[in-house]
Design a protein around this motif. Sequence first.
Motif, short mmCIF file in Angstrom:
data_model
loop_
_atom_site.label_atom_id
_atom_site.label_comp_id
_atom_site.label_asym_id
_atom_site.label_seq_id
_atom_site.Cartn_x
_atom_site.Cartn_y
_atom_site.Cartn_z
N TYR A 112 128.06 -4.02 -18.70
CA TYR A 112 127.83 -4.83 -20.23
C TYR A 112 128.52 -6.09 -20.55
CZ TYR A 112 127.71 0.51 -20.01
OH TYR A 112 126.43 1.93 -19.84
N HIS A 113 127.49 -6.58 -21.14
CA HIS A 113 127.37 -7.89 -21.88
C HIS A 113 129.28 -8.02 -22.55
CE1 HIS A 113 126.91 -10.98 -24.59
NE2 HIS A 113 126.49 -11.81 -23.49
N CYS A 114 129.87 -9.10 -22.33
CA CYS A 114 131.58 -8.61 -23.66
C CYS A 114 130.50 -8.82 -25.16
CB CYS A 114 131.80 -10.01 -23.42
SG CYS A 114 130.92 -11.12 -23.75
N SER A 115 129.61 -8.93 -26.08
CA SER A 115 129.90 -8.72 -27.34
C SER A 115 129.51 -7.22 -27.61
CB SER A 115 128.77 -9.77 -28.36
OG SER A 115 127.11 -9.19 -27.23
N PHE A 116 128.97 -6.81 -26.47
CA PHE A 116 128.71 -5.08 -26.81
C PHE A 116 129.69 -4.28 -26.26
CE2 PHE A 116 127.00 -0.75 -25.44
CZ PHE A 116 125.46 -1.18 -26.05
N LEU A 117 130.87 -4.77 -26.09
CA LEU A 117 132.09 -3.98 -25.18
C LEU A 117 132.56 -3.83 -26.37
CD1 LEU A 117 132.48 -4.23 -21.22
CD2 LEU A 117 131.49 -2.13 -22.52
N ASN A 118 132.65 -5.24 -26.75
CA ASN A 118 134.32 -5.69 -27.48
C ASN A 118 134.08 -5.67 -29.41
OD1 ASN A 118 135.31 -6.41 -25.58
ND2 ASN A 118 134.75 -8.70 -25.58
N TYR A 119 132.29 -5.36 -29.75
CA TYR A 119 132.00 -5.06 -31.33
C TYR A 119 132.59 -3.76 -31.54
CZ TYR A 119 127.84 -1.68 -31.92
OH TYR A 119 127.84 -0.27 -32.38
N ARG A 120 133.29 -3.67 -33.24
CA ARG A 120 133.42 -2.28 -33.73
C ARG A 120 132.93 -1.87 -35.31
NH1 ARG A 120 135.37 -1.89 -29.05
NH2 ARG A 120 136.90 -1.94 -28.16
N VAL A 121 132.45 -0.86 -34.42
CA VAL A 121 132.56 -0.20 -36.61
C VAL A 121 133.30 0.23 -37.24
CG1 VAL A 121 130.57 1.88 -38.00
CG2 VAL A 121 129.73 1.12 -35.39
N ASP A 122 133.22 -0.48 -38.11
CA ASP A 122 134.38 0.08 -39.28
C ASP A 122 134.81 1.25 -39.45
OD1 ASP A 122 135.47 -0.15 -41.09
OD2 ASP A 122 135.01 -0.94 -42.18
N PRO A 123 136.32 1.30 -38.92
CA PRO A 123 136.59 2.71 -39.08
C PRO A 123 136.81 3.63 -40.12
CG PRO A 123 138.52 1.19 -38.75
CD PRO A 123 137.32 0.44 -38.45
N THR A 124 136.11 3.15 -41.69
CA THR A 124 136.82 3.36 -41.90
C THR A 124 135.70 4.64 -43.00
OG1 THR A 124 135.61 1.89 -43.67
CG2 THR A 124 138.46 2.05 -43.52
N THR A 125 134.31 4.64 -42.34
CA THR A 125 133.31 5.53 -42.12
C THR A 125 133.28 7.01 -41.24
OG1 THR A 125 131.76 3.82 -40.40
CG2 THR A 125 132.12 3.24 -42.62
N ASN A 126 134.52 6.74 -40.60
CA ASN A 126 134.62 7.49 -39.31
C ASN A 126 134.75 8.58 -40.17
OD1 ASN A 126 134.32 6.18 -37.16
ND2 ASN A 126 136.60 5.79 -37.02
N PRO A 127 134.30 9.60 -39.42
CA PRO A 127 134.46 11.02 -40.08
C PRO A 127 135.82 11.79 -39.46
CG PRO A 127 133.23 11.28 -37.88
CD PRO A 127 133.01 9.80 -38.45
N VAL A 128 136.15 12.81 -39.67
CA VAL A 128 137.92 12.93 -39.76
C VAL A 128 137.68 14.00 -38.49
CG1 VAL A 128 139.99 13.88 -40.24
CG2 VAL A 128 137.84 12.04 -41.72
N PRO A 129 138.94 13.78 -37.44
CA PRO A 129 138.40 15.30 -36.92
C PRO A 129 138.67 16.49 -37.16
CG PRO A 129 140.16 13.75 -35.91
CD PRO A 129 139.40 12.93 -36.62
N ARG A 130 137.95 17.75 -36.78
CA ARG A 130 138.41 19.17 -37.40
C ARG A 130 139.69 19.64 -36.41
NH1 ARG A 130 133.44 22.18 -38.32
NH2 ARG A 130 134.26 23.69 -38.81
N TYR A 131 139.75 19.06 -35.69
CA TYR A 131 140.44 19.49 -34.28
C TYR A 131 141.89 18.70 -33.69
CZ TYR A 131 137.10 23.46 -35.35
OH TYR A 131 135.98 23.68 -35.46
#
Length: 280
Positions: A112-131
């Motif tokens: 994997y290319h390092c920029s593909f491995l290292n980028y992160r999507v903004d976690p504030t848009t994350n769904p909340v785990p139900r369990y």
Amino acid sequence: VLGKQLPHRFNVMAWFRVTDIWFEMIGDKKGLQCRLQKLDLADKSWWAALDSSDPLPLNQRNFDIRPESIKCLYCHQKSPRIYDSGWMCLNPTCNMFWKLVGNGAAPTSLSYHCSFLNYRVDPTTNPVPRYQLTPSYLHVINALVRDTIREAWRGIICPFCAHCISRVYWRGWKCSEVPGGCHFQLMLQLNPIAINQVTSVSLRRKIRPNKLLMLPVVNDRSAAPYRQLTYTLPGVGSITHFVANRQITSRQNGPDDLFRKFQEIDLGLKRFPLKQSQGK
Ligand SMILES: [Zn+2]
Ligand SMILES: [Zn+2]
């Protein structure tokens, strides 16, 4: 990707979300791959190296960085650069799909290319785990003590050492069965099941004529109280079936008593792993 040997064949890691899905060649077939991102980026992963630093606080991260994305000259669709060996069109219907620009060959080494491995999507848009990943079943089990319901077939998580304990024993769970487990055990009070809860009221079934089946000769007298059913196999011989009834099974020390006694003594029943089993 982890660069680390995980402790078990199956490991519960964390809650993840899918951030990318793309096509690539897997052997000689086109298949889908996906990239997962942990939901809780602020939490240090249990599988992280002990000497690794804590995760960067969310407010110090840049969530706008994305891996390089290039438009294909043939199909005009954009694909991100995923692998080190170079950018490739990931549109499975394009002539240039899964071919390196320049020599048109498929990549041979996939890292994997390092920029593909290292980028992160903004976690504030994350769904909340139900369990919860490690739910406590103890309150369920306390309710089970009176009964043998489906949940009791399954494994539980040890409330002391958090190991997963499968239901190996007839009567309950023992953490000491698990490698590295503790001395916790939970044995259920199993109430014997009455025979009439598991058999129909009448053992004597009506014999219905069926052209496809051989009809036996019924004899209710010779071996009474048994009903005697005799099937004659032409050129072979005959089979005689002595059919029991309630009067026979309820005799003292008869089958009904045996059924009850089997439930009262500890037969040492337990589950053994299947020889061909893939998991544990
Ligand atoms: Zn293309
Ligand atoms: Zn334990």
